[in-house]
Design a protein around this motif. Structure first.
Motif, short mmCIF file in Angstrom:
data_model
loop_
_atom_site.label_atom_id
_atom_site.label_comp_id
_atom_site.label_asym_id
_atom_site.label_seq_id
_atom_site.Cartn_x
_atom_site.Cartn_y
_atom_site.Cartn_z
N GLN A 222 0.83 -1.20 0.00
CA GLN A 222 0.00 0.00 0.00
C GLN A 222 0.87 1.26 0.00
OE1 GLN A 222 -2.53 -0.77 3.40
NE2 GLN A 222 -4.08 -1.81 2.16
N ALA A 223 1.95 1.25 0.77
CA ALA A 223 2.86 2.40 0.79
C ALA A 223 3.55 2.57 -0.56
CB ALA A 223 3.89 2.23 1.90
N PHE A 224 3.95 1.45 -1.17
CA PHE A 224 4.61 1.47 -2.46
C PHE A 224 3.68 2.06 -3.53
CE2 PHE A 224 5.85 -0.57 -6.48
CZ PHE A 224 7.22 -0.39 -6.49
N MET A 225 2.43 1.60 -3.56
CA MET A 225 1.49 2.07 -4.56
C MET A 225 1.05 3.50 -4.32
SD MET A 225 -0.04 1.66 -7.38
CE MET A 225 0.19 -0.08 -7.80
N THR A 226 1.08 3.96 -3.09
CA THR A 226 0.71 5.34 -2.79
C THR A 226 1.58 6.31 -3.58
OG1 THR A 226 -0.13 4.78 -0.60
CG2 THR A 226 0.53 7.07 -0.95
N GLN B 192 -4.95 -0.90 -3.55
CA GLN B 192 -4.54 0.45 -3.16
C GLN B 192 -4.68 1.43 -4.32
OE1 GLN B 192 -4.19 1.60 -0.33
NE2 GLN B 192 -2.67 3.24 -0.18
N TYR B 193 -4.34 1.00 -5.53
CA TYR B 193 -4.50 1.85 -6.70
C TYR B 193 -5.96 2.24 -6.88
CZ TYR B 193 -4.27 3.55 -11.51
OH TYR B 193 -4.36 4.34 -12.64
N LYS B 194 -6.84 1.25 -6.76
CA LYS B 194 -8.29 1.48 -6.91
C LYS B 194 -8.80 2.46 -5.85
CE LYS B 194 -10.88 -2.09 -6.03
NZ LYS B 194 -11.75 -1.72 -4.88
N ARG B 195 -8.30 2.29 -4.62
CA ARG B 195 -8.74 3.16 -3.54
C ARG B 195 -8.31 4.61 -3.77
NH1 ARG B 195 -7.36 1.83 2.72
NH2 ARG B 195 -5.21 2.01 2.00
N ILE B 196 -7.06 4.80 -4.20
CA ILE B 196 -6.54 6.15 -4.38
C ILE B 196 -7.15 6.83 -5.60
CG2 ILE B 196 -4.46 7.48 -4.94
CD1 ILE B 196 -2.88 5.39 -3.32
N ARG B 197 -7.24 6.09 -6.70
CA ARG B 197 -7.68 6.70 -7.97
C ARG B 197 -9.19 6.64 -8.18
NH1 ARG B 197 -2.85 7.28 -11.19
NH2 ARG B 197 -4.21 7.96 -12.91
N ASN C 74 1.33 5.13 -7.92
CA ASN C 74 0.08 5.34 -8.66
C ASN C 74 0.09 6.57 -9.54
OD1 ASN C 74 -2.10 7.56 -7.69
ND2 ASN C 74 -0.69 7.08 -6.00
N ARG C 75 0.84 7.58 -9.14
CA ARG C 75 0.83 8.84 -9.91
C ARG C 75 1.62 8.72 -11.21
NH1 ARG C 75 3.21 12.47 -5.32
NH2 ARG C 75 2.27 10.80 -4.10
N HIS C 76 2.36 7.62 -11.37
CA HIS C 76 3.21 7.47 -12.55
C HIS C 76 2.70 6.41 -13.54
CE1 HIS C 76 6.05 9.91 -10.35
NE2 HIS C 76 6.02 9.05 -9.35
N ILE C 77 1.61 5.71 -13.20
CA ILE C 77 1.15 4.60 -14.03
C ILE C 77 -0.32 4.79 -14.41
CG2 ILE C 77 2.80 3.01 -12.98
CD1 ILE C 77 0.52 1.83 -11.32
N GLY C 78 -0.80 3.95 -15.31
CA GLY C 78 -2.19 3.98 -15.76
C GLY C 78 -2.35 3.06 -16.95
N GLN C 79 -3.59 2.67 -17.26
CA GLN C 79 -3.79 1.66 -18.29
C GLN C 79 -3.32 2.10 -19.68
OE1 GLN C 79 -7.83 0.67 -19.38
NE2 GLN C 79 -8.64 2.59 -18.57
#
Length: 448
Positions: free
Chosen positions: A148-152, A182-187, A155-160
């Motif tokens: 979760q910390a890693f994806m926090t 975690q990606y789903k939760r943040i985005r 997430n700002r650098h990736i996307g489909q």
């Protein structure tokens, strides 16, 4: 040996800038060496600075990962994402969690991924990422908090449509699940941003098996075309006991071979009667045990401390599926001495340059990692397609597509090798075939 002046100049620049990154230098040298006849034939690549751009990542992201362990103590790891080349599609490549991870390792993996992804014929660029975090010995709760910390940050650098990570060493279904959640939760979006997901939330059937199965499909096709031979009746030595090794063992056995070894970071087991895969799966997938347990449970099986000894076991075919540079010159010579005729790579860059020279000198059929282990990213690409379509293919449909892709990689590699005077050389052919597609796309898109 580098003789082309343009190629030499580019490699000298890489050495000057990245001299502290031996794995990256090794990967770049091997590719540039085999591309020399292509560069000589295509002056437009030099005019457009293709090689200079190819060896320099478009983006390197390095970040702090702070998380809290079960004892309430703050731990800090380093996270990385190298977005290497997006000429033919969004960045695509796995995440590796291992103490040996550093910028040079991630760059070598990302560089290899450019050509590997190109060979699959799917629209995917090259990238790689990970952390020096070690999940071994950590509780599920600790792994979740780290992910979760890693994806926090990530997430700002990736996307489909930008960058689609997947798993790699120590990043399996558990880790991908935590990262995706975690990606789903943040985005606040449900998208195919990660591959290797669980079947319940967008994963693809055959993804778990893909790299190991693909390795065997590639090896079988290379044997058929180059040697008029097959796996039937062959003795196979496999290193590793993770997903790649397990499913390479499974498919090799289905194709009529006898696999006699499995290993982990502590040592290897030798079973002269053939590896009992159900026991390996129980040890490694069931309770994350050590391979030593296999010898304790199977009469007649031997356990040996240390990993290198696995290459002294007599065999017809060797499939290294553990980690980079696991076969050195001495191990390669031991393989040759004990009758090995084929080496195809399931791990990333598992053979040192000196080992590869031994294979070539002795006429072994050699399938390089960027081609032979492309099955994993191929099915990751198929998972991306399924997510975009909002549908799911059957195991049989996906497996058939995987087999077709791996067989086409052999054909593409051999055709490219022949065109540039390296007939029968699967390593040169893979590098050339993967490069030309990317290089032409880079030229067409201008200086970026």
């Amino acid at each position: 040996m580098l003789t082309n002046e343009y190629v030499k100049r580019v490699y000298d620049q890489v050495q000057k800038r990245d001299g502290d990154q031996p794995e990256f230098l090794q990967a770049v040298y091997e590719v540039l060496d085999t591309l020399q006849p292509v560069i000589a034939k295509h002056p437009e690549y030099e005019a457009n600075g293709v090689l200079e751009r190819l060896v320099e990542p478009e983006r390197v992201v390095k970040f702090r990962v702070a998380w809290v362990d079960d004892a309430g103590k703050v731990q800090v790891n380093r996270g990385y994402r190298v977005q290497f080349n997006s000429a033919i599609g969004p960045y695509k490549g796995g995440l590796r969690f291992h103490p040996t991870v550093n910028e040079g390792v991630i760059k070598f993996l990302g560089f290899e991924q450019i050509l590997k992804n190109s060979l699959t014929t799917l629209p995917m660029g090259g990238g790689k990422g990970g952390s020096d975090f070690d999940p071994k010995g950590k509780s599920d709760a600790e792994v979740m908090r780290f992910c979760q910390a890693f994806m926090t940050e990530l997430n700002r650098h990736i996307g489909q449509f930008t960058d689609v990570p997947a798993g790699d060493i120590n990043v399996g279904a558990r880790e991908i699940g935590y990262l995706f959640g975690q990606y789903k939760r943040i985005r606040n979006e449900y998208s195919g941003v990660l591959t290797g997901k669980g079947l319940e939330f967008g994963g693809s059937l055959a993804r778990t098996e893909a790299t190991g199965y693909g390795l065997c499909y590639y090896t079988a096709e290379a044997l058929r075309v180059l040697k008029n031979d097959s796996f039937e009746g062959k003795t196979v030595v496999i290193s590793g006991s993770g997903n790649v090794a397990i499913f390479a063992t499974e498919k090799a056995q289905e194709l009529g071979a006898k696999v006699v070894t499995a290993s982990d970071s502590n040592g290897y087991v030798y079973d002269p009667d053939g590896i009992k895969l159900d026991i390996v799966k129980d040890i490694k997938l069931g309770h994350r045990g050590r391979i030593k347990e296999y010898a304790e449970r199977v009469p007649g099986a031997e356990y040996h401390e240390g990993c290198a000894g696995v290459w002294t076991v007599p065999c017809d075919i060797a499939l290294p599926c553990a980690t980079q540079n696991e076969i050195d010159e001495a191990s390669a010579e031991a393989l040759v001495k004990n009758g090995c005729k084929v080496v195809c790579e399931g791990a990333n860059m598992p053979s040192t340059p000196e080992a590869i020279a031994v294979y070539q000198k002795n006429g072994l059929l050699y399938g390089p990692a960027k081609a032979a282990n492309a099955g994993g990213v191929a099915v990751s690409g198929l998972e991306m397609s399924q997510n975009s379509y909002r549908l799911s293919w059957t195991f049989e449909e996906t497996d058939a597509k995987l087999k077709s892709i791996m067989e086409s990689i052999v054909a593409e590699s051999l055709a490219a090798a022949k065109e540039y005077g390296e007939e029968g050389d699967l390593m040169a052919g893979a590098n050339i075939a993967g490069f030309v597609k990317v290089a032409n796309a880079m030229v067409a898109q201008g200086i970026l």
